[in-house]
Each structure stands twice: as structure tokens, then as C-alpha cells.
Design an enzyme around this catalytic site. Structure first.
Site, mmCIF file in Angstrom:
data_model
loop_
_atom_site.group_PDB
_atom_site.id
_atom_site.type_symbol
_atom_site.label_atom_id
_atom_site.label_comp_id
_atom_site.label_asym_id
_atom_site.label_seq_id
_atom_site.Cartn_x
_atom_site.Cartn_y
_atom_site.Cartn_z
ATOM 1 N N LYS A 198 0.845 -1.210 0.000
ATOM 2 C CA LYS A 198 0.000 0.000 0.000
ATOM 3 C C LYS A 198 0.871 1.248 0.000
ATOM 4 C CE LYS A 198 -1.752 1.392 4.029
ATOM 5 N NZ LYS A 198 -1.405 2.771 4.425
ATOM 6 N N ASN A 199 1.905 1.262 0.861
ATOM 7 C CA ASN A 199 2.685 2.490 1.036
ATOM 8 C C ASN A 199 3.727 2.712 -0.036
ATOM 9 O OD1 ASN A 199 1.088 2.971 3.211
ATOM 10 N ND2 ASN A 199 2.628 2.483 4.758
ATOM 11 N N ARG A 223 -4.827 10.527 4.670
ATOM 12 C CA ARG A 223 -3.834 11.596 4.700
ATOM 13 C C ARG A 223 -2.777 11.430 3.610
ATOM 14 N NH1 ARG A 223 -2.020 13.314 8.719
ATOM 15 N NH2 ARG A 223 0.140 13.454 8.018
ATOM 16 N N CYS A 265 -4.902 12.258 13.007
ATOM 17 C CA CYS A 265 -5.614 10.990 12.873
ATOM 18 C C CYS A 265 -5.457 10.277 14.207
ATOM 19 C CB CYS A 265 -5.055 10.188 11.714
ATOM 20 S SG CYS A 265 -3.551 9.320 12.102
ATOM 21 N N ARG A 313 0.394 14.411 13.391
ATOM 22 C CA ARG A 313 0.872 14.159 12.024
ATOM 23 C C ARG A 313 0.821 15.410 11.145
ATOM 24 N NH1 ARG A 313 -1.286 8.471 9.942
ATOM 25 N NH2 ARG A 313 0.555 8.653 8.632
ATOM 26 N N ASP A 351 4.911 0.445 12.131
ATOM 27 C CA ASP A 351 3.707 -0.217 11.604
ATOM 28 C C ASP A 351 3.599 -1.669 12.045
ATOM 29 O OD1 ASP A 351 3.665 1.550 8.412
ATOM 30 O OD2 ASP A 351 3.102 2.132 10.435
ATOM 31 N N ARG A 390 -8.332 -0.945 4.899
ATOM 32 C CA ARG A 390 -7.500 0.096 4.284
ATOM 33 C C ARG A 390 -6.135 -0.459 3.905
ATOM 34 N NH1 ARG A 390 -7.301 5.677 7.285
ATOM 35 N NH2 ARG A 390 -5.931 5.908 5.493
HETATM 36 C C1 EPZ Z 1 4.179 6.958 6.529
HETATM 37 O O1 EPZ Z 1 3.370 7.948 7.142
HETATM 38 C C2 EPZ Z 1 3.296 5.730 6.364
HETATM 39 N N1 EPZ Z 1 2.172 6.049 5.488
HETATM 40 C C3 EPZ Z 1 2.779 5.273 7.740
HETATM 41 O O2 EPZ Z 1 2.038 4.090 7.545
HETATM 42 C C4 EPZ Z 1 3.992 4.966 8.614
HETATM 43 O O3 EPZ Z 1 3.540 4.604 9.898
HETATM 44 C C5 EPZ Z 1 4.904 6.196 8.698
HETATM 45 O O4 EPZ Z 1 5.279 6.618 7.369
HETATM 46 C C6 EPZ Z 1 6.170 5.930 9.488
HETATM 47 O O5 EPZ Z 1 6.882 4.870 8.904
HETATM 48 C C7 EPZ Z 1 2.375 6.058 4.143
HETATM 49 O O6 EPZ Z 1 3.474 5.829 3.657
HETATM 50 C C8 EPZ Z 1 1.186 6.360 3.287
HETATM 51 P P1 EPZ Z 1 6.128 10.363 8.664
HETATM 52 P P2 EPZ Z 1 3.897 9.465 7.185
HETATM 53 O O7 EPZ Z 1 5.973 11.630 7.887
HETATM 54 O O8 EPZ Z 1 4.726 9.767 6.010
HETATM 55 C C9 EPZ Z 1 6.165 13.594 12.127
HETATM 56 C C10 EPZ Z 1 0.246 2.632 7.817
HETATM 57 O O9 EPZ Z 1 -0.105 2.035 8.814
HETATM 58 N N2 EPZ Z 1 6.119 14.576 11.030
HETATM 59 O O10 EPZ Z 1 7.356 9.526 8.415
HETATM 60 O O11 EPZ Z 1 2.731 10.322 7.485
HETATM 61 C C11 EPZ Z 1 4.882 12.797 12.215
HETATM 62 O O12 EPZ Z 1 3.932 13.481 13.011
HETATM 63 C C12 EPZ Z 1 0.639 4.082 7.908
HETATM 64 O O13 EPZ Z 1 0.367 2.146 6.658
HETATM 65 C C13 EPZ Z 1 6.200 15.932 11.326
HETATM 66 O O14 EPZ Z 1 6.301 16.321 12.499
HETATM 67 O O15 EPZ Z 1 4.855 9.422 8.460
HETATM 68 C C14 EPZ Z 1 5.336 11.510 12.851
HETATM 69 O O16 EPZ Z 1 5.377 11.703 14.260
HETATM 70 C C15 EPZ Z 1 0.354 4.634 9.293
HETATM 71 N N3 EPZ Z 1 6.157 16.836 10.311
HETATM 72 C C16 EPZ Z 1 6.761 11.325 12.317
HETATM 73 O O17 EPZ Z 1 7.168 12.609 11.830
HETATM 74 C C17 EPZ Z 1 6.052 16.460 8.994
HETATM 75 O O18 EPZ Z 1 6.029 17.336 8.105
HETATM 76 C C18 EPZ Z 1 6.882 10.338 11.181
HETATM 77 O O19 EPZ Z 1 5.963 10.738 10.202
HETATM 78 C C19 EPZ Z 1 5.972 15.090 8.718
HETATM 79 C C20 EPZ Z 1 6.024 14.165 9.743
#
Ligand code: EPZ
Length: 419
Positions: free
Chosen positions: A22-23, A92, A116, A121, A306, A398
Site C-alpha cells: 500500500k505504502n 492523509r 488521525c 501528524r 507499523d 484500508r
Molecule cells: C508513513 O506515514 C506511512 N504512510 C505510515 O504508515 C507509517 O507509519 C509512517 O510513514 C512511518 O513509517 C504512508 O506511507 C502512506 P512520517 P507518514 O511523515 O509519512 C512527524 C500505515 O499504517 N512529522 O514519516 O505520514 C509525524 O507526526 C501508515 O500504513 C512531522 O512532524 O509518516 C510523525 O510523528 C500509518 N512533520 C513522524 O514525523 C512532517 O512534516 C513520522 O511521520 C511530517 C512528519
């Protein structure tokens, strides 16, 4: 809303084939906004989130044909540059159209995704990077209004933390920008590398794929591709946990073995046995008694967040005490209260959960709250005594393709009730 009913206590045995990731599929589908012509993507999983991004691309004006694990997308007719709130709030990852729209069409309006279940996030790092590339960004009425009338300019960007979709958004923005972009402290998740490989197939010039420094030389245009998406490492890891929690033996086919090193390492410590009879096949055998093991989630190549909920479900049955530390998200323990309803002994302290293994969990009605939390409840139900009823299973739909069919094929007594 559908429910899943599980009669626990069956050892799972047999073969399961892993679906596309998916990702990886989500950013690669978004990246077809960059290409001139019709791209054909294979190994696309049949998931709610995939249908959501397909609808979003259609709303933008792209032609999208989804069928039998394949997506054909032509974005030459895109003219609406607005990703609306009612779609972005359901997923998102819709924010992944921001970079491609801005760099190819010079403008984009994308609803802020909001928080979420698992945390706030924000997307501040996405916006900071695009601003560094010369975009004018305004936040108005819950939307990101982004403009780059003269195109984006290459920039040297350092991510405060290795954001996965932030890296993907900036990577897609950079491939059609003027000049060279460097992304430092970039996310190294395999799905980011899969996107980078798809972009390279389109004609993008990217160096450092798989590392935390990506150097991108902007080009004038990109061509449509035929590309096969990688398989889902988290789905594969979830089935490994299913073998562990039921003491069963599962042959996992089409697994991205090289992306599962940290997971396999930790699961071996719990007592699982691994054989690798073929390049993308893993045979996992669960132990008679699960060892308690501590984990701390980290960006790739560390133990993936995850898999935290699924691993916790296993530790509920383990022979001692395990400490689970969640460092990625600020609220990813929602599954704890549901596992406690089944008799789990878990104490929370900030971003740490202390799990005391118990001899058994008892089946109960529980509620799914996010994608991976729902997977952990299904796993717990597989090993619990009696019947577990998981409600709000749209969360699990999902990210897991035909999960009850795949688990039934392994001997689980599981069925879905259409509500
Ligand atoms: C991706 O989410 C994945 N989703 C998530 O999978 C996964 O848990 C996550 O990466 C971490 O590996 C997809 O790829 C579609 P991040 P993402 O930006 O990109 C903070 C699932 O279960 N952050 O790496 O949204 C954020 O709040 C989903 O398949 C900021 O502060 O995760 C988090 O605490 C859930 N500012 C941390 O960084 C930003 O601009 C990691 O977030 C961006 C992120």
C-alpha cells in the site's frame, strides 16, 4: 459497519501470498501525475486506500482504470488542481499529490490532512521543503494553497526528521524542478526507494536511492511507465506474527525478504524459526512458548512502527515482561485498551508500554481504531480462548487485502459479518 468474528485457538498452517505494498502503491500512483501518457502499474493491492487515491486522481481530471491488481493512469487531461477535504480527510496520504501537481502544473490546492487516531501528524516539513524550492505557500480555510508560476528551483534541503511521505513529496517535486535538489536526512523506507525506482524508469535523474541523501537533477519532462510495485513488508510481517501467536507454521510467498531484516531479527528473539527456501519465500514456525522481547520503533532500517501493535499482541502471550517504546508517533497505543478488554496486562507510561505476558487472553467484543491496531486485535483473537468480535473493520480494509480469506486459508476460524 462490517465486523470480523474469530474463534481463537487454531494453529495456522499453510501458504499465503503477500499483496502489493500500500505504502509504495500510493506514492507511485500519485507520481503518474508527473508523466506524459498512460502508465501501467502492476501488483496494486485491492484496498480502500487505493480506491481513494484513484478517485482523487479522477477528481483532478486524470483517467484511471483500476482492475485485477493493475492500475492504468493518464494524467495529461488533469486540469482541476484541488484535492478536496472530503477525500483528504479519509486518507492523509492524499497529500502526496501536492508535490507532483505543483512541479508539473505550477499550482496546487490540497486540504490539510489534519490529525488521525495515531497522532497530530503535521506536514510542516513537506511545506518547508517546497518553500525552499521557491513555492509560495499559504494556509487558508484548512487548505494548502501552493503556487510556483516560474516552476520550482532546486534546493539543498535537510529534514528535521526522516519523514516518509515528506521525502516522497519533495522527491516528486524535485524531478521536474529547475536544477539540482539534495534531500538530506531523507527517509530510507523501501517504499521510498520503490518510488525513486519508478521515477527513474520515467526518466528522472536520482542518485543515492536507498540512502538518507537523495540528489535529484531536474529534467524537462517524464514519460509514462510500466512498473511493478514491491510487495508489502508489513503484511508479510503481520503473517509472521500470526505464526508466532498461534504456534503455527506459515509459508509466506512473494515476501520482500531484504526489507524485513529488523523484523526477522526481533521475531527470532521471541522464538520464531525462519527458513528461506526461495528468494522471496519465508517459512516461519512459531514456538510453543513466546519469549518476552523489548522493542523500540525507529525509522528504517530499524524496527517499523507499523509492526508495533502486532508485536504487542504477541507479547501479551509471552513468558515474561516486555518493554515496547514507540518513538515515531505520539499516540500509537490505542490498541492497548482493547487488548486489556481481552485480559492483557499492559501498563502505559508516556511512549512506553510494559507488557506482562499472561497464560491466555479471552475473546471479547473489541473495536478497531486504526489500521495496525485492528491487525493486532485480529492476531490476539486468533490466539485467544473463545470468540472475538472486531468492529469497525473498515480500518483493516484500508491496508490488508482479503485478510479473512487469507487467514481462513491458513486454518483460522474467521468470518466477516456484513453490517
Ligand atoms: C508513513 O506515514 C506511512 N504512510 C505510515 O504508515 C507509517 O507509519 C509512517 O510513514 C512511518 O513509517 C504512508 O506511507 C502512506 P512520517 P507518514 O511523515 O509519512 C512527524 C500505515 O499504517 N512529522 O514519516 O505520514 C509525524 O507526526 C501508515 O500504513 C512531522 O512532524 O509518516 C510523525 O510523528 C500509518 N512533520 C513522524 O514525523 C512532517 O512534516 C513520522 O511521520 C511530517 C512528519
Amino acid at each position: 459497519m462490517d465486523k470480523i468474528i474469530i474463534e481463537g485457538g487454531q494453529r495456522l498452517e499453510g501458504e499465503v501470498t503477500i499483496s502489493g505494498a500500500k505504502n509504495a502503491a500510493l506514492p507511485i500512483m500519485a507520481s503518474t501525475l508527473l508523466a506524459d501518457g498512460t502508465s501501467a502499474l502492476e501488483n496494486i493491492p485491492d484496498l480502500l486506500d487505493i480506491r481513494t487515491i484513484a478517485n482523487l486522481l479522477r477528481r483532478l481530471g486524470a483517467e484511471v482504470d483500476l482492475s485485477a491488481g493493475r492500475a492504468e493512469i493518464n494524467s495529461n487531461s488533469v486540469e482541476n488542481l484541488v484535492a478536496p477535504y472530503e477525500l483528504v480527510k479519509t486518507m492523509r496520504a492524499s497529500v502526496l499529490v501536492l508535490g507532483p501537481l505543483l512541479t508539473r502544473f505550477g499550482k496546487a490546492q490540497v486540504s490539510l490532512p489534519g490529525g488521525c487516531a495515531i497522532g497530530a501528524r503535521p506536514i510542516n516539513l513537506h511545506l518547508k521543503g517546497l518553500t525552499a524550492m521557491g513555492a509560495e505557500i499559504n494556509l487558508e480555510h484548512g487548505y494548502v494553497q501552493a503556487e510556483a508560476p516560474l516552476g520550482l528551483q532546486g534546493a539543498d534541503i535537510f529534514f528535521d526528521l526522516p519523514t516518509v511521505t515528506g521525502t516522497e513529496n519533495l522527491l516528486m517535486a524535485a524531478v521536474l524542478a529547475n536544477g539540482t535538489t539534495i534531500l538530506r536526512n531523507a527517509a530510507r523506507e523501501p517504499e521510498v526507494a520503490d518510488l525513486a525506482n519508478a521515477l527513474t524508469a520515467m526518466g528522472a535523474k536520482i542518485e543515492g536511492i536507498g540512502t538518507d541523501v537523495l540528489t535529484i537533477e531536474g529534467v524537462k519532462s517524464l514519460k509514462a511507465i510500466s512498473y511493478g510495485v514491491m510487495s508489502d513488508r508489513i503484511e508479510a510481517a503481520t503473517f509472521m506474527a500470526a505464526a508466532g501467536i498461534t504456534g503455527g507454521r506459515i509459508t509466506i510467498k512473494q515476501a520482500p525478504v531484504s526489507a524485513l531484516t529488523a523484523v526477522e531479527n526481533k521475531l527470532k528473539q521471541t522464538g520464531l524459526k525462519f527458513d528461506h527456501p526461495g528468494q522471496d519465500t519465508i517459512v516461519v514456525t512459531g514456538p510453543s512458548r513466546i519469549n518476552s522481547v523489548d522493542i523500540k520503533t525507529e525509522p528504517y532500517p530499524g524496527f517499523p512502527t507499523d509492526m508495533q501493535a502486532q508485536f504487542m499482541a504477541m507479547m501479551c502471550f509471552a513468558s515474561g515482561l516486555s518493554v515496547i517504546t514507540e518513538t515515531i508517533f505520539d499516540n500509537r497505543f490505542i490498541h492497548v485498551s482493547e487488548l486489556e478488554r481481552m485480559g492483557a496486562d499492559i501498563r502505559l507510561s508516556g511512549n512506553t508500554a510494559i507488557v506482562e505476558g499472561v497464560p491466555a487472553l479471552l475473546g471479547a467484543p473489541v473495536m478497531a481504531t486504526d489500521l495496525r491496531a485492528s491487525a493486532s486485535l485480529v492476531l490476539a483473537g486468533l490466539a485467544a480462548k473463545g470468540q472475538t468480535e472486531v468492529s469497525r473493520v473498515y480500518h483493516i480494509d484500508r491496508g490488508y487485502e482479503r485478510i479473512e480469506e487469507k487467514l481462513s486459508g491458513l486454518g483460522a476460524r474467521i468470518r466477516r459479518i456484513k453490517a
